[in-house]
Write an enzyme that holds these catalytic residues in place. Structure first.
Site, mmCIF file in Angstrom:
data_model
loop_
_atom_site.group_PDB
_atom_site.id
_atom_site.type_symbol
_atom_site.label_atom_id
_atom_site.label_comp_id
_atom_site.label_asym_id
_atom_site.label_seq_id
_atom_site.Cartn_x
_atom_site.Cartn_y
_atom_site.Cartn_z
ATOM 1 N NE ARG A 96 -3.767 -2.110 2.769
ATOM 2 C CZ ARG A 96 -3.430 -3.193 3.287
ATOM 3 N NH1 ARG A 96 -2.323 -3.634 3.956
ATOM 4 N NH2 ARG A 96 -4.511 -4.149 3.380
ATOM 5 C CE LYS B 199 -5.903 -0.135 5.076
ATOM 6 N NZ LYS B 199 -7.156 -0.492 4.476
ATOM 7 C CE1 TYR C 177 -7.082 -6.557 -6.691
ATOM 8 C CE2 TYR C 177 -7.393 -7.639 -4.547
ATOM 9 C CZ TYR C 177 -6.937 -6.615 -5.426
ATOM 10 O OH TYR C 177 -6.944 -5.230 -4.789
#
Length: 376
Positions: free
Chosen positions: A215, A239, A348
């Site tokens: 990210r 995160k 995905y």
């Protein structure tokens, strides 16, 4: 723990916001910081709380004279109708905007407000403790609030994403374009000078997004000492401040090595900066901000496409789609991307329609063969 200038700035903004908050919100923030909720999320939540408390004051739903004075009993006594009226106000409130005379909040901001309030109410009704060992209150009106969002199938979402990502051929062509052709698109000598100064760094950043799927925030926080070029591994912070190790493709490792080889000579003083990606500002070396990384990704992808640029998140999507196309399992991709829920990763599996198209083509061919046999 090293903090980027952006993270330090966010923490300072949190402290500034807390000066105008009730004591129980301050307790909430301190508790969630200890639990690992990201400072960025907490700051966004505080902005939403400020807006909500101001609305309570304007609507006369509290006798308090200002936000810090609003007691938690007001939240305990709120009716579902009150909250629904606030959500309507969120959706309908006109917001000043430079380009538009009237601008309304998007669904994402409304959803953020709901999530922020749900988090606060859950804390107040389940995690707090008064002098008697009881929670501040038990009636959680936010548990009755359901936010209806537009639903779409995973396939539909994948179709939308696949229209704005790089396919396997474009990934190669894009990096080759930056390395060998981008400079020719620059009109001024100053622009060419800056590009050549930052070329190795920028290639390392772009290649890292496309060669690992990490990210934007994770990229900005990479520490030099956490890189293992030999094993092609990088320790990163996910995160929620979760520590993780991500494997990186060979091409990205080569670009990282090229950047590290020139880092100190190109950015004097960078050896004293723990963060991997740096820049020069007024002659002083400092970590490259998330905004700067995002801007350079948009700049290069726009030049490559000769149109609209892409975000770092789209490069992450590009990596994920290529991973699946090359036989990677959904479990391995989940770990590579740092998803906590495999349902997020399953998106995905629908990004490449080639297999689906090939099956339908074979079905059509077989049906035609059957029809021809019957006619004979």
């Amino acid at each position: 723990m090293a903090l980027t200038p952006e993270e330090l700035q966010i923490l300072q903004r949190i402290e500034n916001q807390l000066k105008d908050m009730p004591f129980y919100v301050i307790e909430y923030v301190r508790s969630k910081k200890r639990a690992g909720l990201s400072p960025d999320t907490l700051l966004q939540y505080l902005y939403r709380y400020q807006h909500f408390f101001q609305w309570l004051l304007r609507e006369g739903l509290t006798d308090a004279k200002d936000t810090p004075s609003i007691p938690y009993s007001v939240l305990a006594e709120l009716k579902k109708e009150n909250v629904e009226l606030y959500l309507e106000y969120l959706k309908e409130e006109s917001i000043p905007h430079e380009k538009e005379s009237v601008k309304k909040r998007g669904q994402a901001v409304v959803a953020l407000s709901v999530n922020a309030l749900k988090s606060l109410f859950n804390y107040l009704t389940k995690e707090t403790e008064d002098e008697d060992g009881e929670s501040y209150f038990y009636r959680n009106v936010m548990s009755k609030i359901v936010l209806h969002t537009k639903r779409e199938t995973a396939s539909r979402r994948a179709q939308k994403i696949s229209s704005v990502i790089l396919n396997e051929h474009e990934i190669h062509d894009f990096l080759q374009f930056i390395e060998h052709a981008y400079e020719a698109t620059l009109a001024s000598g100053l622009a060419r000078h800056r590009f050549n100064r930052d070329k190795e760094r920028d290639l390392a950043i772009l290649s890292l997004f496309l060669g690992s799927g990490i990210r934007l925030g994770e990229t900005a926080r990479i520490l030099v000492k956490k890189i293992n070029l030999k094993k092609q591994l990088i320790d990163i912070k996910r995160k929620g401040s979760k520590e993780d190790t991500v494997r990186v493709m060979d091409q990205a490792i080569q670009h990282l090595k090229a950047y590290l080889d020139i880092r100190e000579s190109r950015y004097p003083g960078s050896n004293d900066v723990p963060f991997l990606f740096v820049t020069l500002y007024g002659g002083t070396v400092r970590p490259l901000s998330r905004r700067a990384i995002e801007n350079l990704v948009t700049k290069y992808t726009a030049a490559f496409a000769q149109g609209e640029g892409m975000s770092p998140h789209k490069l992450r999507h590009s990596f994920a789609a290529d991973f699946i196309r090359n036989g990677g399992s959904i479990v391995l991709l989940r770990d590579q991307l740092g998803h906590s829920n495999i349902e997020t990763t399953s998106l995905y599996t629908n990004l490449s329609n080639k297999d689906n198209e090939q099956v339908l083509t074979r079905m059509t061919e077989n049906r035609l063969k059957q029809v021809n046999k019957e006619r004979q």
